[in-house]
Design an enzyme around this catalytic site. Structure first.
Site, PDB file in Angstrom:
ATOM      1  N   CYS A   1      12.281  22.271 -35.384  1.00 11.61           N
ATOM      2  CA  CYS A   1      11.153  22.744 -36.156  1.00 11.61           C
ATOM      3  C   CYS A   1      11.594  24.244 -36.851  1.00 11.61           C
ATOM      4  CB  CYS A   1       9.774  23.021 -35.168  1.00 11.61           C
ATOM      5  SG  CYS A   1       9.052  21.439 -34.818  1.00 11.61           S
TER       6      CYS A   1
ATOM      7  N   CYS B   1      21.886  33.418 -47.428  1.00  7.01           N
ATOM      8  CA  CYS B   1      21.103  32.406 -47.146  1.00  7.01           C
ATOM      9  C   CYS B   1      20.195  32.643 -45.884  1.00  7.01           C
ATOM     10  CB  CYS B   1      21.813  31.181 -46.661  1.00  7.01           C
ATOM     11  SG  CYS B   1      22.917  31.348 -45.141  1.00  7.01           S
TER      12      CYS B   1
END
Length: 466
Positions: free
Chosen positions: A253, A424
């Site tokens: 998740c 990123c």
């Protein structure tokens, strides 16, 4: 009435914060004292209970009504007792049962609440993590006042608040091969509410060795699944997945996201399956799997293949023992960590990388450069560094002309050579991108170490993280 000055407002705010802090502390002390009183009551007359053990439930007493439910129990569980297919018999079995929930997160939260509310006699909770703000949208057993505290403490307090008549046992530690057999052997049913491959294999193998039924659930994005392993001759986890999936397919998740209500639905269904097994009612999902697609509102039940006679754990000729279980390296087997620590790659040489503080100095010095953000577009929309160009990693090669144009325009405007940096979320995809850029001719491209999370940690504490 005279208007309050700034000093008075500040004093009121200070007093208010002080009272709120005192209230939280008092509530915690009340929860702890209530829990201790409950433990003392459950220990009588059977003696003291050692830490992390299951005390014997009170002996069955004939209430004079043909069963062992007290008037208080009848009133508390009356809506379940009214069900002809559940009734007194199933409720009595539930009160005498013991269930361990591994994980007090998105799946474990609703499972624990309903198991406690429905009257599971012994409820074990194992989790080594602490409550964080980003848990709140799905881990509904926790509240904001427990942020920073152990999840087991928060979850146990919630379970005791909803039902003070059951015993709740806390294990504030990670489940490992070194402690799993000892802990899980004390319970009738195991609920796997974890979110990683090594834990799933380890818990399933341990259940096989101990002969325990396992209620297994998973939730990711908008989808969920649920089944029961090692029950009534049904398959175990290894029967279905003898070989671990590639690490790229094992998303969590924290990486891919999840709609908060999805693990809530699966967790509730896990509680339901555990109750069915404990109360010996209905038809548990052994040999079948429930699949949830929340966006379409579809729930399907599919038949899964049965127990494999060649299974390493539960097959006919298996030699898998407690000793082998203790020595098995599940992290190496799955190539994934048991703990949810983020992946940290190290793919580049030092001269192809720059840390966030060094990059901040480049900005402050006005150095001409282009910053490429290789996160997916929906990540970029959450938050980004100023003047960064979003080119997701999968489309990097196709969009090389944009990078060349950005560098050229920067050099023309500034009159100097322009540097190229890549960022990123955590510094992994940016390294992959720099590797690709070097092969495609952009040999001066450099990776920003640790990505945006490092930027928030080391440069700008107010920069949002997710």
């Amino acid at each position: 009435m005279a208007a309050a000055d700034g000093g008075e407002v500040s004093a009121i705010l200070r007093d208010l914060e002080s009272l709120k802090a005192s209230k939280s502390e008092i509530e915690l002390r009340i929860s702890a004292l209530e829990a201790r009183l409950q433990e003392i009551n459950l220990q009588q007359p059977n003696g003291a209970v050692s830490n992390g053990s299951c005390a014997p439930l009170p002996s069955s007493v004939d209430s004079g009504y043909g069963h062992d439910l007290s008037p208080q129990m009848i009133y508390r569980y009356s809506r379940q007792l009214l069900l002809p297919s559940f009734g007194v018999q199933a409720q009595s079995k539930l009160l005498k049962s013991s269930i361990l929930v591994v994980g007090a997160g998105g799946l474990g939260s609703p499972a624990l609440l309903y198991l406690a509310a429905c009257g599971v006699g012994h409820l074990g909770i194992i989790d080594h993590d602490v409550v964080e703000l980003n848990n709140m949208h799905r881990q509904i057993i926790h509240t904001e006042r427990f942020i920073g505290q152990p999840k087991v403490r928060s979850a146990a307090a919630a379970c005791r608040s909803i039902n003070s008549t059951i015993q709740v046992v806390e294990y504030q530690e990670p489940l490992r091969t070194s402690n799993a057999l000892e802990i899980m052997s004390k319970y009738d049913i195991i609920v796997d509410a974890t979110d990683n491959a090594p834990s799933r294999y380890m818990i399933s193998d341990c259940c096989v060795v101990l002969g325990k039924p396992l209620v297994s659930g998973a939730a990711l994005g908008f989808e969920g699944q649920l089944t029961v392993y090692n029950y009534n001759g049904g398959p175990c986890y290894r029967c279905l997945f003898p070989t671990p999936p590639p690490t790229t397919a094992c998303q969590r998740c924290s990486d891919s996201g999840v709609l908060g209500v999805v693990p809530g639905i699966i967790g509730c269904l896990q509680a339901l399956e555990a109750i069915k097994i404990a109360g010996e009612v209905g038809e548990p999902l052994s040999g079948r799997m429930l699949l949830l697609d929340s966006l379409s509102g579809r729930i399907r039940i599919v038949k899964i293949r049965g127990r494999s006679l060649q299974c390493v754990a539960c097959g006919e000729n298996t030699t898998f023992s407690k000793l082998q279980f203790r020595e098995f390296d599940y992290e190496n087997f799955t190539q994934s960590p048991l703990t949810p620590s983020p992946l940290k790659l190290n793919l580049l040489q030092a001269d192809s990388r720059i840390n966030t503080k060094e990059y901040k100095e480049k900005i402050d010095d006005g150095k001409a450069h282009v910053l490429i953000d290789v996160r997916p577009e929906h990540h970029f929309k959450i938050v980004s560094l100023p003047n960064s160009l979003n080119i997701p990693l999968p489309s990097l090669e196709a969009r090389l002309p944009e990078i060349s144009l950005a560098l050229k325009e920067n050099e023309e405007n500034r009159g100097v050579n322009s540097e190229l940096y890549v960022v990123c979320r955590r510094g992994n995809d940016s390294q992959r991108a720099v590797q690709s850029l070097h092969k495609l001719g952009f040999t001066s491209a450099r990776d920003i170490i640790g990505g945006l999370e490092a930027w928030a940690r080391d440069v700008d504490p107010n920069f949002p993280t997710y």
